[in-house]
Motif scaffolding. Structure first.
Motif, PDB file in Angstrom:
ATOM      1  N   GLY A  72       0.616  -1.182   0.003  1.00 17.24           N
ATOM      2  CA  GLY A  72      -0.120  -0.011  -0.104  1.00 17.24           C
ATOM      3  C   GLY A  72       0.738   1.257  -0.023  1.00 17.24           C
ATOM      4  O   GLY A  72       0.392   2.359  -0.306  1.00 17.24           O
ATOM      5  N   SER A  73       2.034   1.146   0.231  1.00 22.17           N
ATOM      6  CA  SER A  73       3.046   2.322   0.097  1.00 22.17           C
ATOM      7  C   SER A  73       3.200   2.651  -1.073  1.00 22.17           C
ATOM      8  O   SER A  73       3.131   1.869  -2.027  1.00 22.17           O
ATOM      9  N   TRP A  74       3.665   4.084  -1.073  1.00 24.74           N
ATOM     10  CA  TRP A  74       4.131   4.458  -2.652  1.00 24.74           C
ATOM     11  C   TRP A  74       5.233   3.611  -3.214  1.00 24.74           C
ATOM     12  O   TRP A  74       5.345   3.209  -4.500  1.00 24.74           O
ATOM     13  N   LEU A  75       6.312   3.394  -2.598  1.00 23.96           N
ATOM     14  CA  LEU A  75       7.335   2.568  -3.109  1.00 23.96           C
ATOM     15  C   LEU A  75       6.926   1.154  -3.187  1.00 23.96           C
ATOM     16  O   LEU A  75       7.419   0.566  -4.066  1.00 23.96           O
ATOM     17  N   TYR A  76       5.990   0.388  -2.517  1.00 25.64           N
ATOM     18  CA  TYR A  76       5.439  -0.834  -2.890  1.00 25.64           C
ATOM     19  C   TYR A  76       4.696  -0.772  -4.121  1.00 25.64           C
ATOM     20  O   TYR A  76       4.850  -1.702  -5.065  1.00 25.64           O
ATOM     21  N   GLY A  77       3.989   0.236  -4.492  1.00 25.33           N
ATOM     22  CA  GLY A  77       3.465   0.433  -5.754  1.00 25.33           C
ATOM     23  C   GLY A  77       4.423   0.643  -7.044  1.00 25.33           C
ATOM     24  O   GLY A  77       4.130  -0.019  -7.961  1.00 25.33           O
ATOM     25  N   LEU A  78       5.502   1.222  -6.675  1.00 27.34           N
ATOM     26  CA  LEU A  78       6.472   1.188  -7.573  1.00 27.34           C
ATOM     27  C   LEU A  78       7.227  -0.179  -7.842  1.00 27.34           C
ATOM     28  O   LEU A  78       7.474  -0.487  -9.114  1.00 27.34           O
ATOM     29  N   LYS A  79       7.384  -0.795  -6.731  1.00 24.03           N
ATOM     30  CA  LYS A  79       7.962  -2.148  -6.797  1.00 24.03           C
ATOM     31  C   LYS A  79       7.152  -3.129  -7.722  1.00 24.03           C
ATOM     32  O   LYS A  79       7.545  -3.941  -8.588  1.00 24.03           O
TER      33      LYS A  79
END
Length: 184
Positions: free
Chosen positions: A141-148
């Protein structure tokens, strides 16, 4: 190419020093007048934006199509957690030759330093985001998780796409986004 641990992490030391040196030099040369400072900030931001386009184009057309570079990039796809990247000395040399020198010739040293610093900042963000997406456990749910997740689709989808690592802007512009609703 495969790098040593020191070579892989060198960008996280080399580029902050280069960015601060380029901008610091210009601040010392021109003083901290509000108009000049605003110009430095604007040109630096333009450099970051320019980097995102270069990142997209390099990833889409060079790393996936130029034979020798394609093979090195495929090594990264085969082992995403390996310490694979561009040596700092080579990427810095490319910034000097392909960004700073032409900008210095066209616009002068003040704009060239700011533009190059902005492009280097964009590159540092790319290197950081790319590292995080492959080496960190991220909170769903984090921004970096979305990028990952987005970058993982680049690695494992049958359709080529998601070439932007730091932003999906250019994938949307050029129709190469793999998220639902972006490319049909």
């Amino acid at each position: 190419m495969h790098l040593s641990k020191a070579g892989y992490y060198a960008d996280f030391v080399v580029y902050p020093v280069l960015i601060l040196s380029l901008l610091g030099y210009q601040l010392l040369q021109i003083g901290a007048g509000a108009l000049r400072l605003a110009m430095l900030v604007i040109v630096c931001i333009a450099g970051v934006c320019l980097w995102t386009l270069i990142e997209y184009l390099l990833h889409r057309y060079v790393l996936h199509r130029v034979p020798v570079l394609h093979d090195m990039h495929e090594a990264h796809h085969a082992d995403p957690s390996a310490l694979v990247g561009t040596p700092s000395w080579l990427s810095a040399l490319l910034f000097v030759v392909a960004a700073f020198l032409p900008a210095n010739w066209a616009f002068g040293s003040t704009a060239a330093c700011a533009l190059t610093a902005g492009m280097m900042l964009g590159y540092l963000c790319y290197v950081g985001v790319h590292h995080v997406t492959h080496h960190w456990r991220l909170v769903p749910g984090s921004w970096l998780y979305g990028l990952k997740h987005r970058h993982a689709r680049h690695h494992y989808a049958k359709t080529p796409g998601n070439f932007g690592v730091t932003t999906m802007f250019w994938d949307r512009v050029f129709g190469t986004g793999l998220e639902a609703g972006v490319r049909r």
